[in-house]
Design a protein around this motif. Structure first.
Motif: not given
Length: 223
Positions: A114, A135, A137, A167
């Motif tokens: 991340s 996550d 993203r 995500t």
């Protein structure tokens, strides 16, 4: 404080991106140190070299040696990865980074990817648990898993990829007949890793139909 080490594989003068290659390896007792000669470490040497060749002078490639074998509760591979990313920034600045990991190294890449500099993650036969969450993203993710893996079941990494797709942009490639150690189909795993890294960091179109489909948005592909 970590006892992890970064081993340079290729360090061009002016790279456009950086790749960190993460090894796996089960625990061999409490806080057993990682040896550069252990099989799980050596298994990633050809992967790192294949990526270095594919990136030529455009990618800096490093192998991370973790502090301890397995997933130590006090110094996990995710902590070692965080240290490695700090080192990468100190050495190369804020270049985009790709993480490539096998087994527990794949788990570390997925759970520790991340960091804002991480552009893409490749997990080869990742050993994950049903409780794992991440996550990522804005990150491109590729999971490559052998259908005959008896150590890290394909079903677990497929379930993880489906959760992660909420995500991140995730592609999953199954390699028929491949087992956990990536011995019989090693070049296939190496090629997928190298092509995905050069595509996501350098914009080089992949040569394989499977990765072309993944980068075009396919979620699951038989390699």
């Amino acid at each position: 404080m970590t006892g992890a080490r970064l081993v340079p594989v290729r360090t061009p003068r002016d790279p456009e991106g950086v790749v960190v290659v993460l090894h796996g390896g089960a625990s061999r007792g409490d806080r057993v140190m990682v040896s550069p000669a252990q099989l799980s470490v050596l298994r990633m040497v050809p992967v790192a070299r294949r990526i270095a060749r594919a990136g030529r002078s455009r990618l800096a490639v490093h192998r991370l040696l973790n502090t301890h074998r397995g997933w130590d509760s006090q110094t996990t591979p995710v902590m070692d990865l965080a240290w490695a990313l700090e080192q990468v920034t100190a050495r190369h600045g804020d270049l985009p980074v790709s993480l490539v990991g096998h087994s527990l190294g794949g788990r570390a890449a997925l759970l520790g990817g991340s960091d804002p500099q991480v552009r893409s993650v490749v997990a080869l036969n990742p050993w994950v648990t049903p409780a794992d969450r991440a996550d990522l993203r804005g990150t491109r993710v590729l999971v490559v898993h052998g259908t005959d893996d008896r150590i890290a079941p394909l079903s677990r990494s497929a379930d993880f990829a489906r959760r992660l797709a909420a995500t991140a942009q995730v592609g999953f490639v199954a390699v028929p007949g491949a087992r956990h150690a990536m011995l019989r189909h090693g070049r296939t795993f190496e090629a997928y890793a190298a092509e995905f890294v050069t595509a996501t960091l350098l914009g080089v179109p992949p040569g394989s139909e499977a990765l072309t489909a993944v980068l075009d948005g396919a979620a699951y592909v038989e390699g």
